[in-house]
Design a protein around this motif. Structure first.
Motif, PDB file in Angstrom:
ATOM      1  N   VAL A 189      -7.458  76.390  36.591  1.00  0.00           N
ATOM      2  CA  VAL A 189      -7.511  77.839  36.393  1.00  0.00           C
ATOM      3  C   VAL A 189      -8.819  78.406  36.933  1.00  0.00           C
ATOM      4  O   VAL A 189      -8.845  79.439  37.590  1.00  0.00           O
ATOM      5  CB  VAL A 189      -7.331  78.187  34.896  1.00  0.00           C
ATOM      6  CG1 VAL A 189      -7.659  79.639  34.622  1.00  0.00           C
ATOM      7  CG2 VAL A 189      -5.911  77.876  34.452  1.00  0.00           C
ATOM      8  N   ARG A 190      -9.904  77.720  36.670  1.00  0.00           N
ATOM      9  CA  ARG A 190     -11.223  78.239  37.044  1.00  0.00           C
ATOM     10  C   ARG A 190     -11.506  78.118  38.537  1.00  0.00           C
ATOM     11  O   ARG A 190     -11.967  79.055  39.156  1.00  0.00           O
ATOM     12  CB  ARG A 190     -12.289  77.493  36.248  1.00  0.00           C
ATOM     13  CG  ARG A 190     -13.684  77.890  36.591  1.00  0.00           C
ATOM     14  CD  ARG A 190     -14.416  78.344  35.400  1.00  0.00           C
ATOM     15  NE  ARG A 190     -15.814  78.510  35.738  1.00  0.00           N
ATOM     16  CZ  ARG A 190     -16.450  79.626  35.542  1.00  0.00           C
ATOM     17  NH1 ARG A 190     -15.830  80.626  34.992  1.00  0.00           N
ATOM     18  NH2 ARG A 190     -17.702  79.728  35.858  1.00  0.00           N
ATOM     19  N   TRP A 191     -11.258  76.924  39.103  1.00  0.00           N
ATOM     20  CA  TRP A 191     -11.664  76.693  40.488  1.00  0.00           C
ATOM     21  C   TRP A 191     -10.513  76.357  41.425  1.00  0.00           C
ATOM     22  O   TRP A 191     -10.719  76.214  42.626  1.00  0.00           O
ATOM     23  CB  TRP A 191     -12.682  75.554  40.566  1.00  0.00           C
ATOM     24  CG  TRP A 191     -13.927  75.824  39.815  1.00  0.00           C
ATOM     25  CD1 TRP A 191     -14.836  76.812  40.065  1.00  0.00           C
ATOM     26  CD2 TRP A 191     -14.415  75.116  38.677  1.00  0.00           C
ATOM     27  NE1 TRP A 191     -15.862  76.760  39.160  1.00  0.00           N
ATOM     28  CE2 TRP A 191     -15.633  75.713  38.292  1.00  0.00           C
ATOM     29  CE3 TRP A 191     -13.972  74.036  37.949  1.00  0.00           C
ATOM     30  CZ2 TRP A 191     -16.382  75.259  37.226  1.00  0.00           C
ATOM     31  CZ3 TRP A 191     -14.716  73.588  36.880  1.00  0.00           C
ATOM     32  CH2 TRP A 191     -15.906  74.202  36.532  1.00  0.00           C
ATOM     33  N   ARG A 192      -9.323  76.149  40.902  1.00  0.00           N
ATOM     34  CA  ARG A 192      -8.157  75.745  41.691  1.00  0.00           C
ATOM     35  C   ARG A 192      -8.394  74.431  42.424  1.00  0.00           C
ATOM     36  O   ARG A 192      -7.979  74.231  43.575  1.00  0.00           O
ATOM     37  CB  ARG A 192      -7.775  76.810  42.721  1.00  0.00           C
ATOM     38  CG  ARG A 192      -7.120  78.013  42.150  1.00  0.00           C
ATOM     39  CD  ARG A 192      -5.785  77.650  41.673  1.00  0.00           C
ATOM     40  NE  ARG A 192      -4.783  78.624  42.064  1.00  0.00           N
ATOM     41  CZ  ARG A 192      -3.628  78.703  41.474  1.00  0.00           C
ATOM     42  NH1 ARG A 192      -3.341  77.888  40.510  1.00  0.00           N
ATOM     43  NH2 ARG A 192      -2.756  79.590  41.842  1.00  0.00           N
ATOM     44  N   ILE A 193      -9.116  73.506  41.753  1.00  0.00           N
ATOM     45  CA  ILE A 193      -9.344  72.179  42.312  1.00  0.00           C
ATOM     46  C   ILE A 193      -8.951  71.142  41.280  1.00  0.00           C
ATOM     47  O   ILE A 193      -8.747  71.447  40.113  1.00  0.00           O
ATOM     48  CB  ILE A 193     -10.821  71.958  42.718  1.00  0.00           C
ATOM     49  CG1 ILE A 193     -11.744  72.134  41.496  1.00  0.00           C
ATOM     50  CG2 ILE A 193     -11.224  72.843  43.858  1.00  0.00           C
ATOM     51  CD1 ILE A 193     -13.162  71.718  41.743  1.00  0.00           C
ATOM     52  N   THR A 194      -8.871  69.909  41.735  1.00  0.00           N
ATOM     53  CA  THR A 194      -8.569  68.797  40.848  1.00  0.00           C
ATOM     54  C   THR A 194      -9.604  67.706  41.071  1.00  0.00           C
ATOM     55  O   THR A 194     -10.080  67.518  42.180  1.00  0.00           O
ATOM     56  CB  THR A 194      -7.140  68.282  41.119  1.00  0.00           C
ATOM     57  OG1 THR A 194      -6.863  67.240  40.215  1.00  0.00           O
ATOM     58  CG2 THR A 194      -6.952  67.826  42.527  1.00  0.00           C
ATOM     59  N   LYS A 195      -9.963  67.030  40.017  1.00  0.00           N
ATOM     60  CA  LYS A 195     -10.988  65.986  40.083  1.00  0.00           C
ATOM     61  C   LYS A 195     -10.306  64.620  40.203  1.00  0.00           C
ATOM     62  O   LYS A 195      -9.672  64.155  39.265  1.00  0.00           O
ATOM     63  CB  LYS A 195     -11.868  66.009  38.837  1.00  0.00           C
ATOM     64  CG  LYS A 195     -12.541  67.339  38.579  1.00  0.00           C
ATOM     65  CD  LYS A 195     -13.655  67.537  39.544  1.00  0.00           C
ATOM     66  CE  LYS A 195     -14.409  68.813  39.189  1.00  0.00           C
ATOM     67  NZ  LYS A 195     -15.405  69.146  40.142  1.00  0.00           N
ATOM     68  N   THR A 235       4.958  73.055  43.870  1.00  0.00           N
ATOM     69  CA  THR A 235       3.707  72.526  43.333  1.00  0.00           C
ATOM     70  C   THR A 235       2.789  72.107  44.471  1.00  0.00           C
ATOM     71  O   THR A 235       3.182  72.079  45.633  1.00  0.00           O
ATOM     72  CB  THR A 235       3.957  71.301  42.418  1.00  0.00           C
ATOM     73  OG1 THR A 235       4.581  70.280  43.190  1.00  0.00           O
ATOM     74  CG2 THR A 235       4.803  71.652  41.221  1.00  0.00           C
ATOM     75  N   ALA A 236       1.571  71.734  44.093  1.00  0.00           N
ATOM     76  CA  ALA A 236       0.554  71.285  45.047  1.00  0.00           C
ATOM     77  C   ALA A 236       0.305  69.779  44.854  1.00  0.00           C
ATOM     78  O   ALA A 236       0.738  69.207  43.854  1.00  0.00           O
ATOM     79  CB  ALA A 236      -0.735  72.070  44.821  1.00  0.00           C
ATOM     80  N   PRO A 237      -0.409  69.125  45.770  1.00  0.00           N
ATOM     81  CA  PRO A 237      -0.677  67.691  45.630  1.00  0.00           C
ATOM     82  C   PRO A 237      -1.429  67.327  44.339  1.00  0.00           C
ATOM     83  O   PRO A 237      -1.172  66.281  43.759  1.00  0.00           O
ATOM     84  CB  PRO A 237      -1.524  67.359  46.858  1.00  0.00           C
ATOM     85  CG  PRO A 237      -1.109  68.366  47.865  1.00  0.00           C
ATOM     86  CD  PRO A 237      -0.820  69.620  47.088  1.00  0.00           C
ATOM     87  N   GLY A 238      -2.332  68.161  43.893  1.00  0.00           N
ATOM     88  CA  GLY A 238      -3.032  67.888  42.628  1.00  0.00           C
ATOM     89  C   GLY A 238      -2.084  67.877  41.439  1.00  0.00           C
ATOM     90  O   GLY A 238      -2.275  67.129  40.480  1.00  0.00           O
ATOM     91  N   ASP A 239      -1.042  68.698  41.522  1.00  0.00           N
ATOM     92  CA  ASP A 239      -0.047  68.723  40.452  1.00  0.00           C
ATOM     93  C   ASP A 239       0.752  67.426  40.421  1.00  0.00           C
ATOM     94  O   ASP A 239       1.126  66.952  39.351  1.00  0.00           O
ATOM     95  CB  ASP A 239       0.897  69.910  40.631  1.00  0.00           C
ATOM     96  CG  ASP A 239       0.164  71.240  40.609  1.00  0.00           C
ATOM     97  OD1 ASP A 239      -0.924  71.306  40.006  1.00  0.00           O
ATOM     98  OD2 ASP A 239       0.670  72.205  41.213  1.00  0.00           O
ATOM     99  N   THR A 240       0.997  66.838  41.578  1.00  0.00           N
ATOM    100  CA  THR A 240       1.711  65.565  41.633  1.00  0.00           C
ATOM    101  C   THR A 240       0.894  64.474  40.966  1.00  0.00           C
ATOM    102  O   THR A 240       1.421  63.671  40.200  1.00  0.00           O
ATOM    103  CB  THR A 240       2.031  65.187  43.094  1.00  0.00           C
ATOM    104  OG1 THR A 240       2.829  66.213  43.658  1.00  0.00           O
ATOM    105  CG2 THR A 240       2.755  63.859  43.172  1.00  0.00           C
ATOM    106  N   LYS A 241      -0.415  64.448  41.240  1.00  0.00           N
ATOM    107  CA  LYS A 241      -1.277  63.467  40.569  1.00  0.00           C
ATOM    108  C   LYS A 241      -1.242  63.670  39.065  1.00  0.00           C
ATOM    109  O   LYS A 241      -1.149  62.714  38.302  1.00  0.00           O
ATOM    110  CB  LYS A 241      -2.719  63.591  41.076  1.00  0.00           C
ATOM    111  CG  LYS A 241      -2.924  63.084  42.461  1.00  0.00           C
ATOM    112  CD  LYS A 241      -4.372  63.136  42.848  1.00  0.00           C
ATOM    113  CE  LYS A 241      -4.682  64.517  43.372  1.00  0.00           C
ATOM    114  NZ  LYS A 241      -6.006  64.661  43.929  1.00  0.00           N
ATOM    115  N   MET A 242      -1.287  64.912  38.655  1.00  0.00           N
ATOM    116  CA  MET A 242      -1.272  65.214  37.229  1.00  0.00           C
ATOM    117  C   MET A 242       0.058  64.806  36.589  1.00  0.00           C
ATOM    118  O   MET A 242       0.085  64.307  35.465  1.00  0.00           O
ATOM    119  CB  MET A 242      -1.545  66.701  37.011  1.00  0.00           C
ATOM    120  CG  MET A 242      -1.827  67.050  35.589  1.00  0.00           C
ATOM    121  SD  MET A 242      -2.318  68.765  35.479  1.00  0.00           S
ATOM    122  CE  MET A 242      -2.344  68.939  33.704  1.00  0.00           C
ATOM    123  N   MET A 243       1.165  65.012  37.302  1.00  0.00           N
ATOM    124  CA  MET A 243       2.467  64.588  36.777  1.00  0.00           C
ATOM    125  C   MET A 243       2.528  63.072  36.630  1.00  0.00           C
ATOM    126  O   MET A 243       3.080  62.554  35.656  1.00  0.00           O
ATOM    127  CB  MET A 243       3.595  65.063  37.694  1.00  0.00           C
ATOM    128  CG  MET A 243       3.970  66.499  37.485  1.00  0.00           C
ATOM    129  SD  MET A 243       5.421  66.928  38.434  1.00  0.00           S
ATOM    130  CE  MET A 243       4.667  67.781  39.794  1.00  0.00           C
TER     131      MET A 243
END
Length: 191
Positions: free
Chosen positions: A21-27, A74-82
């Motif tokens: 939400v804040r930065w639109r990035i994934t760690k 979805t985006a690639p970060g969402d796939t990692k999260m799933m």
């Protein structure tokens, strides 16, 4: 152990949601850390079920995430999260069923998938319909579905291209919707 797993899943999703939400990035290191933690707990608690967790929780969610990425939902970060949440939810289901891969495990994983799909679809359709009208939503959904089927049969020439694409339907970051789906799953199956 069930409470600890629920807390770990909550911490993982809260941080991801904050970053998205804040930065639109994934760690990536955050994903890796929790993947190691969840797999470590599964191997420590239920070493014989690791194949089921890999198939259903990890590779199943990877396949669904890649399909959703291809569709543009979805985006690639969402796939990692799933994928990480699939393993975390699998751990939660195994603890709840005392290590037995059966009906309880299947129900938890299917509820996670179903709630994820319904939340993604509902939010996207709501925003899309609010912006462009209900008729356009139905027409676009029909054109995408019918066009997808025609393209798979090699008849892409006859597939009508819809006016709007799926990326214009996004209203929330993917982490928020995935966290909502995980929350529904944990709340329903928490004893």
């Amino acid at each position: 152990m069930l409470v600890i797993t629920a807390i770990l899943i909550g911490i993982y999703n809260a941080f991801n949601m904050y970053c998205d939400v804040r930065w639109r990035i994934t760690k990536n290191l955050w994903h890796l850390l929790f993947m190691i933690i969840f797999f470590g707990l599964i191997i420590w608690q239920f070493p014989t079920t690791i194949v089921w967790v890999l198939i259903c929780g990890f590779f199943g969610m990877l396949a669904i995430g890649l399909i959703l990425e291809h569709v543009g939902s979805t985006a690639p970060g969402d796939t990692k999260m799933m994928m990480i949440n699939g393993v975390g939810v699998s751990l939660f289901a195994l603890i709840g069923s005392e290590g037995v891969v059966g009906g309880h495990y299947r129900n938890v994983v299917l509820l996670f998938l179903g709630s994820l799909a319904m939340i993604l679809f509902s939010i996207d359709v709501y925003r899309f319909g609010r912006k462009h009208g209900l008729t356009k939503v139905l027409k676009t959904l029909f054109n995408h579905s019918f066009g997808f089927i025609l393209r798979r049969f090699g008849l892409g020439l006859f597939a009508a291209e819809p006016d709007l694409n799926n990326t214009s339907m996004r209203v929330l970051p993917g982490a928020v919707m995935i966290t909502m789906a995980v929350s529904v799953t944990l709340l329903v199956f928490y004893p």
